[in-house]
Design an enzyme around this catalytic site. Structure first.
Site, PDB file in Angstrom:
ATOM      1  N   ALA A  22      41.767  34.041  46.428  1.00 35.73           N
ATOM      2  CA  ALA A  22      40.808  33.360  47.299  1.00 35.73           C
ATOM      3  C   ALA A  22      41.495  32.334  48.187  1.00 35.73           C
ATOM      4  CB  ALA A  22      39.734  32.690  46.453  1.00 35.73           C
ATOM      5  N   GLY A  46      41.591  36.983  43.091  1.00 36.10           N
ATOM      6  CA  GLY A  46      41.010  38.043  43.908  1.00 36.10           C
ATOM      7  C   GLY A  46      42.015  39.096  44.316  1.00 36.10           C
ATOM      8  N   GLU A  77      41.921  41.423  41.554  1.00 36.70           N
ATOM      9  CA  GLU A  77      40.626  42.107  41.603  1.00 36.70           C
ATOM     10  C   GLU A  77      40.648  43.216  42.649  1.00 36.70           C
ATOM     11  OE1 GLU A  77      37.146  39.090  40.249  1.00 36.70           O
ATOM     12  OE2 GLU A  77      38.294  38.407  41.999  1.00 36.70           O
ATOM     13  N   GLU A  95      41.447  32.455  37.504  1.00 40.35           N
ATOM     14  CA  GLU A  95      40.364  31.617  37.995  1.00 40.35           C
ATOM     15  C   GLU A  95      40.001  30.461  37.068  1.00 40.35           C
ATOM     16  OE1 GLU A  95      39.795  35.569  40.138  1.00 40.35           O
ATOM     17  OE2 GLU A  95      40.484  34.860  38.179  1.00 40.35           O
TER      18      GLU A  95
END
Length: 296
Positions: free
Chosen positions: A98, A143, A146, A166
């Site tokens: 992110a 992310g 991910e 995270e």
């Protein structure tokens, strides 16, 4: 029952890209942050998505997400794409996760909306009709991992660092990590990795089954890309409709009980029966020659 299963097999409609406001691209020399390249010659059929946001280490910002969604919407309708390969144009990093600097400027409502878009982007990657491969030549954190988890296959440099970190930032995975990691590694191990925010090397990730292949990094820093390209070339000669239907059967079947999964497989198999490629495969076997599949 059959009608219900058939509806399960319908892929999501292509996402229509949103216009971004007040965001400048971070790509080098004004380049787009997401660049699409279709390979030619013996590699024709392989399309690459190059992530190119060097100043932010490919962090997932508004422009990045919008451009990637736009690329996916266009490519998913292109039947010439037999394999989609995600790679980085930034040495030493796949995707840093992110863009926390950008997110810091958002209101709570804006954060919620953006994370929903991010989650939708990961779903679009996962639902892409052709096989997808993530070439992880460097950091893939939060992310970034991910995104790789949304791909069908993952190849990493042994020295690449990855993890759903995270919880070390006061967050939890919000773009599919809590769902895709346990489906990949099992519930207990996924919980351990998410609860601790642990980072893994590419070599460790291969041992756990998080990546398909781990390779020693080279001087150019693109060893995982070359291994991913070789993997894509293994897929290229195979019947593209059968490959796509196989992907649907696996992905949809894993979400239901085995009896329903077998029915899904049957539906997919039935869709492949009328294809020219199936007849070509049988003819090639009979004539003792390599098949020439055309995707029809």
């Amino acid at each position: 029952m059959l009608r219900a299963l058939t509806s399960v097999l319908r892929l999501p409609r292509p996402w229509k890209p949103l216009r971004t406001r007040g965001c400048a691209s971070d790509g080098a020399a004004g380049d787009r942050e997401i660049q699409v390249r279709s390979l030619t010659g013996p590699e024709q059929g392989i399309t690459e998505i190059l992530m190119n946001r060097p100043r932010a280490r490919n962090a997932l910002g508004n422009v990045f997400v919008s451009e990637l969604l736009e690329a996916l919407a266009q490519l998913r309708e292109d039947r010439q794409v037999r394999v989609l390969l995600f790679r980085s144009g930034v040495k030493g990093v796949f995707c840093a996760g992110a863009d926390l600097k950008e997110r810091e400027q958002m209101s709570e409502a804006e954060v919620e909306f953006f994370v929903q878009r991010l989650r939708g982007m990961m779903n679009e990657i996962a639902a892409f009709p052709a096989p997808t491969i993530a070439a992880m030549d460097g950091f893939a954190l939060g992310g970034g991992l991910e995104l790789a988890l949304a791909c069908d296959l993952r190849v990493a440099a042994s020295s690449a660092i990855m993890g759903l970190i995270e919880t070390t930032r006061g967050l939890l995975p919000g773009a599919g990590g809590t769902q895709r990691l346990p489906r990949c590694l099992g519930v207990a191990l996924a919980k351990e990795l998410i609860f601790t925010g642990r980072r893994l090397s590419g070599a460790q990730a291969q041992v756990l089954g998080l990546v398909n292949h781990a390779v020693a990094q080279n001087e150019e820093g693109n060893a995982a890309y070359h291994r991913a390209l070789a993997l894509a070339q293994e897929i290229l000669p195979q019947a593209p409709i059968a490959v796509r239907l196989g992907k649907v059967a696996i992905d949809r079947g894993m979400e239901v009980d085995i009896a329903s999964g077998m029915a899904i497989e049957g539906i997919c198999y039935a869709q492949n029966i009328p294809t020219r490629d199936r007849l070509e495969g049988m003819a090639a076997f009979r004539e003792k020659r390599p098949p020439k599949f055309v995707g029809k």
